[in-house]
Design a protein around this motif. Structure first.
Motif, mmCIF file in Angstrom:
data_model
loop_
_atom_site.group_PDB
_atom_site.id
_atom_site.type_symbol
_atom_site.label_atom_id
_atom_site.label_comp_id
_atom_site.label_asym_id
_atom_site.label_seq_id
_atom_site.Cartn_x
_atom_site.Cartn_y
_atom_site.Cartn_z
ATOM 1 N N UNK A 122 1.178 -0.923 0.461
ATOM 2 C CA UNK A 122 -0.019 0.085 -0.177
ATOM 3 C C UNK A 122 1.072 1.371 -0.025
ATOM 4 N N UNK A 123 0.587 2.823 -0.727
ATOM 5 C CA UNK A 123 1.125 3.700 -0.432
ATOM 6 C C UNK A 123 0.797 4.545 0.961
ATOM 7 N N UNK A 124 -0.952 3.671 1.207
ATOM 8 C CA UNK A 124 -1.124 5.442 2.043
ATOM 9 C C UNK A 124 -1.253 3.723 3.445
ATOM 10 N N UNK A 125 -0.876 4.238 4.172
ATOM 11 C CA UNK A 125 -1.251 3.562 5.396
ATOM 12 C C UNK A 125 -1.962 4.246 6.693
ATOM 13 N N UNK A 126 -1.559 4.009 7.938
ATOM 14 C CA UNK A 126 -1.606 5.691 9.187
ATOM 15 C C UNK A 126 -2.524 4.391 10.580
ATOM 16 N N UNK A 147 -0.686 8.087 6.661
ATOM 17 C CA UNK A 147 0.384 8.603 7.172
ATOM 18 C C UNK A 147 1.180 7.460 5.348
ATOM 19 N N UNK A 148 2.068 7.794 4.303
ATOM 20 C CA UNK A 148 2.144 7.109 3.445
ATOM 21 C C UNK A 148 3.196 7.155 3.742
ATOM 22 N N UNK A 149 3.430 6.104 2.920
ATOM 23 C CA UNK A 149 5.020 4.671 2.615
ATOM 24 C C UNK A 149 5.575 5.594 1.476
ATOM 25 N N UNK A 150 7.070 5.708 1.770
ATOM 26 C CA UNK A 150 7.459 6.293 1.517
ATOM 27 C C UNK A 150 8.714 5.542 0.317
#
Ligand code: GAR
Length: 200
Positions: A122-126, A147-150
């Protein structure tokens, strides 16, 4: 309630030193001996208790004892802040319990949410704060932050960024619950009025 480092718990301890915050921590509990979370709470002068899961014959007995230990402090709210055990009806029928989880539920429930989100790609988690019911991270969602995955993230770097937003959100949610209550799925969650019903 903590099982490990207790950084979320420590943020609550600090927030609760301000009377305007609206909530005060009455005690910090753990499910095992020797956690950094309990050591931190002791250093800060808070009451602590440990109900070691390993010392009980079964989950129900442990939950019953935990409910008693919690009850000694008569809390309006129990916060699972890095508490890695499933709570049963012995606790949940007596108290409103909220949990902080390092993913955007209902995605990636369980004990390895950050690892699982990274593995999925995923590109966004949180992070999610939710009411605890008897399922694994299934109760009604109170609040979430993305939270964005970098590129190049590993579990440690991503979890560290998630924990930063977790602390802020948890402090915000507990303060707002104490001061104003919250409406979830058309039900009011008010502290001091017994367990939150999560049944529709
Ligand atoms: C936090 O990231 C919390 O969301 C997570 O454990 C960490 C505890 O850190 N909880 C879960 O994974 C529950 N399923 P902390 O002890 O430093 O607050």
């Amino acid at each position: 309630m903590v099982s490990g480092a207790g950084s979320n718990m420590a943020a609550l301890l600090e927030a609760s030193t301000d009377p305007a915050y609206g909530a005060a921590v009455v005690a910090v509990g753990a499910d095992r001996e020797g956690t950094e979370g309990i050591a931190r709470a002791e250093r800060a002068g808070f009451a602590t208790f440990v109900t070691p899961f390993s010392k009980f014959a079964d989950r129900a007995e442990w939950n019953a004892e935990l409910a008693e230990r919690i009850g000694a402090y008569e809390p309006d709210l129990v916060v699972s802040a890095g508490f890695m055990r499933l709570l049963g009806p012995e606790v949940l029928n007596r108290y409103t319990v909220i949990n902080i989880h390092p993913a955007l539920l209902p995605a990636f429930p369980g004990a390895h949410a950050v690892r699982d989100a990274l593995a999925y790609g995923v590109k966004i988690t949180g992070a999610t704060v939710h009411i605890v019911d008897e399922g694994v991270d299934t109760g009604p969602v109170i609040d979430q932050v993305a939270v964005r995955v970098e590129p190049g993230d590993d579990v440690a770097s991503l979890h560290a960024r998630i924990k930063t937003v977790e602390r802020e959100m948890l402090v915000d949610v507990v303060g707002r619950l104490a001061r104003e209550g919250w409406t979830l799925r058309d039900r009011d969650v008010r502290l001091g009025s017994g367990p939150a019903s999560t049944h529709e």
